[in-house]
Design a protein around this motif. Structure first.
Motif, PDB file in Angstrom:
ATOM      1  N   ARG A   1      59.010   4.705 -66.549  1.00  0.00           N
ATOM      2  CA  ARG A   1      57.575   4.568 -66.467  1.00  0.00           C
ATOM      3  C   ARG A   1      57.126   4.157 -65.010  1.00  0.00           C
ATOM      4  NH1 ARG A   1      53.655   0.915 -66.332  1.00  0.00           N
ATOM      5  NH2 ARG A   1      55.253  -0.668 -66.167  1.00  0.00           N
ATOM      6  N   LEU A   2      57.702   3.182 -64.494  1.00  0.00           N
ATOM      7  CA  LEU A   2      57.337   2.854 -63.143  1.00  0.00           C
ATOM      8  C   LEU A   2      57.566   3.808 -61.876  1.00  0.00           C
ATOM      9  CD1 LEU A   2      58.925  -0.673 -63.155  1.00  0.00           C
ATOM     10  CD2 LEU A   2      56.383  -0.396 -63.210  1.00  0.00           C
ATOM     11  N   HIS A   3      58.595   4.602 -62.113  1.00  0.00           N
ATOM     12  CA  HIS A   3      58.846   5.741 -61.340  1.00  0.00           C
ATOM     13  C   HIS A   3      57.588   6.581 -61.341  1.00  0.00           C
ATOM     14  CE1 HIS A   3      62.730   4.290 -60.267  1.00  0.00           C
ATOM     15  NE2 HIS A   3      62.929   5.450 -59.371  1.00  0.00           N
ATOM     16  N   LEU A   4      57.443   6.940 -62.475  1.00  0.00           N
ATOM     17  CA  LEU A   4      56.229   8.032 -62.814  1.00  0.00           C
ATOM     18  C   LEU A   4      54.920   7.448 -62.419  1.00  0.00           C
ATOM     19  CD1 LEU A   4      57.377   9.534 -66.299  1.00  0.00           C
ATOM     20  CD2 LEU A   4      57.507  10.518 -63.953  1.00  0.00           C
ATOM     21  N   GLN A   5      54.629   6.202 -62.416  1.00  0.00           N
ATOM     22  CA  GLN A   5      53.515   5.522 -62.087  1.00  0.00           C
ATOM     23  C   GLN A   5      53.361   5.640 -60.654  1.00  0.00           C
ATOM     24  OE1 GLN A   5      52.305   1.571 -63.700  1.00  0.00           O
ATOM     25  NE2 GLN A   5      52.378   0.923 -61.765  1.00  0.00           N
ATOM     26  N   ASP A   6      54.482   5.390 -59.904  1.00  0.00           N
ATOM     27  CA  ASP A   6      54.704   5.220 -58.459  1.00  0.00           C
ATOM     28  C   ASP A   6      54.181   6.786 -58.057  1.00  0.00           C
ATOM     29  OD1 ASP A   6      55.097   2.685 -58.148  1.00  0.00           O
ATOM     30  OD2 ASP A   6      57.461   3.015 -57.724  1.00  0.00           O
ATOM     31  N   THR A   7      54.684   7.919 -58.663  1.00  0.00           N
ATOM     32  CA  THR A   7      54.507   8.991 -58.521  1.00  0.00           C
ATOM     33  C   THR A   7      52.919   9.370 -58.851  1.00  0.00           C
ATOM     34  OG1 THR A   7      56.680   9.819 -59.022  1.00  0.00           O
ATOM     35  CG2 THR A   7      55.024  11.635 -58.982  1.00  0.00           C
ATOM     36  N   ALA A   8      52.423   9.224 -59.809  1.00  0.00           N
ATOM     37  CA  ALA A   8      51.099   9.281 -60.029  1.00  0.00           C
ATOM     38  C   ALA A   8      50.062   8.593 -59.125  1.00  0.00           C
ATOM     39  CB  ALA A   8      50.683   8.775 -61.486  1.00  0.00           C
ATOM     40  N   GLU A   9      50.510   7.463 -58.530  1.00  0.00           N
ATOM     41  CA  GLU A   9      49.500   6.817 -57.801  1.00  0.00           C
ATOM     42  C   GLU A   9      49.458   7.445 -56.300  1.00  0.00           C
ATOM     43  OE1 GLU A   9      51.182   2.719 -57.660  1.00  0.00           O
ATOM     44  OE2 GLU A   9      50.023   2.366 -59.346  1.00  0.00           O
TER      45      GLU A   9
ATOM     46  N   GLU B   1      53.714  19.184 -60.841  1.00  0.00           N
ATOM     47  CA  GLU B   1      55.105  19.634 -60.071  1.00  0.00           C
ATOM     48  C   GLU B   1      55.573  18.408 -59.432  1.00  0.00           C
ATOM     49  OE1 GLU B   1      56.975  22.671 -56.902  1.00  0.00           O
ATOM     50  OE2 GLU B   1      54.738  22.877 -57.298  1.00  0.00           O
ATOM     51  N   ARG B   2      54.860  17.591 -58.896  1.00  0.00           N
ATOM     52  CA  ARG B   2      55.275  16.611 -58.119  1.00  0.00           C
ATOM     53  C   ARG B   2      55.923  15.488 -59.109  1.00  0.00           C
ATOM     54  NH1 ARG B   2      50.760  17.240 -54.313  1.00  0.00           N
ATOM     55  NH2 ARG B   2      49.712  15.586 -55.474  1.00  0.00           N
ATOM     56  N   ALA B   3      55.057  15.121 -60.268  1.00  0.00           N
ATOM     57  CA  ALA B   3      55.353  14.177 -61.291  1.00  0.00           C
ATOM     58  C   ALA B   3      56.599  14.570 -62.060  1.00  0.00           C
ATOM     59  CB  ALA B   3      54.236  14.024 -62.129  1.00  0.00           C
ATOM     60  N   PHE B   4      56.833  16.003 -62.363  1.00  0.00           N
ATOM     61  CA  PHE B   4      57.820  16.510 -63.217  1.00  0.00           C
ATOM     62  C   PHE B   4      59.107  16.521 -62.364  1.00  0.00           C
ATOM     63  CE2 PHE B   4      60.014  19.962 -65.405  1.00  0.00           C
ATOM     64  CZ  PHE B   4      60.576  19.310 -66.532  1.00  0.00           C
ATOM     65  N   THR B   5      58.895  16.802 -60.971  1.00  0.00           N
ATOM     66  CA  THR B   5      60.072  16.924 -60.391  1.00  0.00           C
ATOM     67  C   THR B   5      60.514  15.575 -60.096  1.00  0.00           C
ATOM     68  OG1 THR B   5      59.266  18.721 -59.093  1.00  0.00           O
ATOM     69  CG2 THR B   5      60.978  17.410 -57.862  1.00  0.00           C
ATOM     70  N   ALA B   6      59.702  14.425 -59.995  1.00  0.00           N
ATOM     71  CA  ALA B   6      60.343  13.007 -59.589  1.00  0.00           C
ATOM     72  C   ALA B   6      60.887  12.667 -61.242  1.00  0.00           C
ATOM     73  CB  ALA B   6      59.108  12.029 -59.562  1.00  0.00           C
TER      74      ALA B   6
ATOM     75  N   LEU C   1      62.590  14.421 -63.213  1.00  0.00           N
ATOM     76  CA  LEU C   1      63.971  14.883 -63.335  1.00  0.00           C
ATOM     77  C   LEU C   1      65.017  14.103 -62.465  1.00  0.00           C
ATOM     78  CD1 LEU C   1      63.118  18.779 -63.414  1.00  0.00           C
ATOM     79  CD2 LEU C   1      63.758  17.196 -65.283  1.00  0.00           C
ATOM     80  N   GLU C   2      64.361  13.981 -61.235  1.00  0.00           N
ATOM     81  CA  GLU C   2      65.176  13.145 -60.388  1.00  0.00           C
ATOM     82  C   GLU C   2      65.493  11.588 -60.590  1.00  0.00           C
ATOM     83  OE1 GLU C   2      66.901  14.252 -57.907  1.00  0.00           O
ATOM     84  OE2 GLU C   2      65.937  16.130 -57.915  1.00  0.00           O
ATOM     85  N   THR C   3      64.695  11.032 -61.490  1.00  0.00           N
ATOM     86  CA  THR C   3      64.721   9.848 -62.176  1.00  0.00           C
ATOM     87  C   THR C   3      66.012   9.915 -63.013  1.00  0.00           C
ATOM     88  OG1 THR C   3      62.364   9.156 -61.537  1.00  0.00           O
ATOM     89  CG2 THR C   3      63.762   7.671 -63.302  1.00  0.00           C
ATOM     90  N   LEU C   4      65.719  10.650 -63.751  1.00  0.00           N
ATOM     91  CA  LEU C   4      66.849  10.972 -64.845  1.00  0.00           C
ATOM     92  C   LEU C   4      68.281  11.032 -64.154  1.00  0.00           C
ATOM     93  CD1 LEU C   4      65.171  13.372 -67.574  1.00  0.00           C
ATOM     94  CD2 LEU C   4      65.344  10.843 -67.592  1.00  0.00           C
ATOM     95  N   ALA C   5      68.269  12.106 -63.239  1.00  0.00           N
ATOM     96  CA  ALA C   5      69.402  12.414 -62.383  1.00  0.00           C
ATOM     97  C   ALA C   5      70.035  11.047 -61.656  1.00  0.00           C
ATOM     98  CB  ALA C   5      69.244  13.551 -61.496  1.00  0.00           C
ATOM     99  N   SER C   6      69.176  10.242 -61.227  1.00  0.00           N
ATOM    100  CA  SER C   6      69.722   9.000 -60.599  1.00  0.00           C
ATOM    101  C   SER C   6      70.076   8.041 -61.423  1.00  0.00           C
ATOM    102  CB  SER C   6      68.448   8.408 -59.539  1.00  0.00           C
ATOM    103  OG  SER C   6      67.575   8.001 -60.531  1.00  0.00           O
ATOM    104  N   ALA C   7      70.173   8.148 -62.792  1.00  0.00           N
ATOM    105  CA  ALA C   7      70.462   7.049 -63.555  1.00  0.00           C
ATOM    106  C   ALA C   7      71.165   7.884 -64.693  1.00  0.00           C
ATOM    107  CB  ALA C   7      69.425   6.159 -63.982  1.00  0.00           C
ATOM    108  N   PRO C   8      72.190   8.685 -64.907  1.00  0.00           N
ATOM    109  CA  PRO C   8      72.602   9.333 -66.014  1.00  0.00           C
ATOM    110  C   PRO C   8      73.075   8.446 -67.267  1.00  0.00           C
ATOM    111  CG  PRO C   8      74.409   9.136 -64.162  1.00  0.00           C
ATOM    112  CD  PRO C   8      73.034   8.640 -63.426  1.00  0.00           C
ATOM    113  N   GLY C   9      73.701   7.216 -66.921  1.00  0.00           N
ATOM    114  CA  GLY C   9      73.846   6.472 -68.062  1.00  0.00           C
ATOM    115  C   GLY C   9      72.740   6.187 -68.846  1.00  0.00           C
TER     116      GLY C   9
ATOM    117  N   GLN D   1      54.702   8.946 -76.257  1.00  0.00           N
ATOM    118  CA  GLN D   1      53.319   8.785 -76.385  1.00  0.00           C
ATOM    119  C   GLN D   1      52.594   8.332 -75.027  1.00  0.00           C
ATOM    120  OE1 GLN D   1      51.257  10.151 -78.715  1.00  0.00           O
ATOM    121  NE2 GLN D   1      49.596   9.633 -77.534  1.00  0.00           N
ATOM    122  N   VAL D   2      53.446   7.163 -74.607  1.00  0.00           N
ATOM    123  CA  VAL D   2      53.029   6.537 -73.104  1.00  0.00           C
ATOM    124  C   VAL D   2      53.276   7.763 -72.005  1.00  0.00           C
ATOM    125  CG1 VAL D   2      53.661   4.842 -71.566  1.00  0.00           C
ATOM    126  CG2 VAL D   2      53.552   4.333 -73.918  1.00  0.00           C
ATOM    127  N   ILE D   3      54.259   8.583 -72.231  1.00  0.00           N
ATOM    128  CA  ILE D   3      54.575   9.451 -70.993  1.00  0.00           C
ATOM    129  C   ILE D   3      53.515  10.535 -71.134  1.00  0.00           C
ATOM    130  CG2 ILE D   3      56.161  11.140 -70.117  1.00  0.00           C
ATOM    131  CD1 ILE D   3      58.276   9.203 -71.138  1.00  0.00           C
TER     132      ILE D   3
END
Length: 219
Positions: free
Chosen positions: A88-96, A108-113, A115-123, A148-150
């Motif tokens: 949520r915080l990563h997406l919020q930063d992107t939105a801001e 496009e910017r938000a969705f790319t962020a 995917l990269e957020t998921l890739a950066s923390a696979p566990g 729903q929040v997303i």
């Protein structure tokens, strides 16, 4: 496997006397246990992960574990909440930062962020998207609430307010979750990132067709 987590913490507390308060020690232990839970499940799944597995990875005593959590599920839910907040915080930063551009560019910017957020923390990604279903009804309910929040955040980012458009955002979020989960389940980050272009193209089509109209029709 070492999982990138929502909040980096020391591998272990300093030996001997230290200046950390009790609450800070508990925070460090909690974060390390949540990270260890995500790491263990990335290899063994929820069912195959024991409290002992988590303790060995976190290097935290059983007494400390049960001082913070009542069970494996309780620790899982804490790790799940950390994963959700991290996302949520990563997406919020992107939105801001995505104040310019049209809705398609902002998506496009938000969705790319995302995917990269998921890739950066696979566990944590696996915990959030895959193992949540093995953890039971409460975890699944929490996952639904986070989706729903997303979806609401996506609607706000794209400037849509009409009921149809907001529902379309919910569908997009649900579809994306389904599409990225197989890649996360097998740890294929290239396949995860490959979801991006076709989804972005489809959202552009939805915008062009008016389904995701930022300006609802006058009534």
């Amino acid at each position: 496997m070492q999982t990138s987590g929502p909040r980096p913490t020391p591998r272990r507390l300093p030996r001997g006397r230290h200046a950390l308060s009790r609450s800070e020690v508990e925070r460090v232990h909690r974060d390390r246990l949540c990270g260890a839970m995500a790491d263990a499940m990335a290899e063994n799944g929820y069912v195959g992960t024991s409290v002992e597995d988590v303790l060995k990875r976190a290097r935290v005593s059983r007494q400390s574990f049960y001082g913070l959590f009542s069970s494996k599920l309780d620790c899982f839910m804490a790790a799940f909440d950390q994963a959700g907040e991290f996302l949520r915080l990563h997406l919020q930063d992107t939105a801001e930062s995505a104040t310019g551009g049209d809705p398609a560019e902002r998506f496009e910017r938000a969705f790319t962020a995302y995917l990269e957020t998921l890739a950066s923390a696979p566990g944590y990604a696996r915990l959030f998207l895959v193992e949540v279903y093995a953890a039971g009804p409460e975890a699944i309910r929490r996952r639904s609430e986070m989706q729903q929040v997303i979806a609401e955040g996506l609607a706000g980012l794209m400037g849509v307010t009409g009921q149809t458009a907001r529902f379309a955002c919910q569908i997009v979020v649900s579809a994306v979750s389904t599409m990225v989960t197989p890649a996360v389940a097998v740890g294929d980050m290239d396949a995860l990132r490959a979801v991006g272009p076709p989804v972005i193209d489809h959202v552009r089509l939805l915008l062009a067709s008016g389904v995701l109209n930022p300006h609802p029709p006058a009534t």
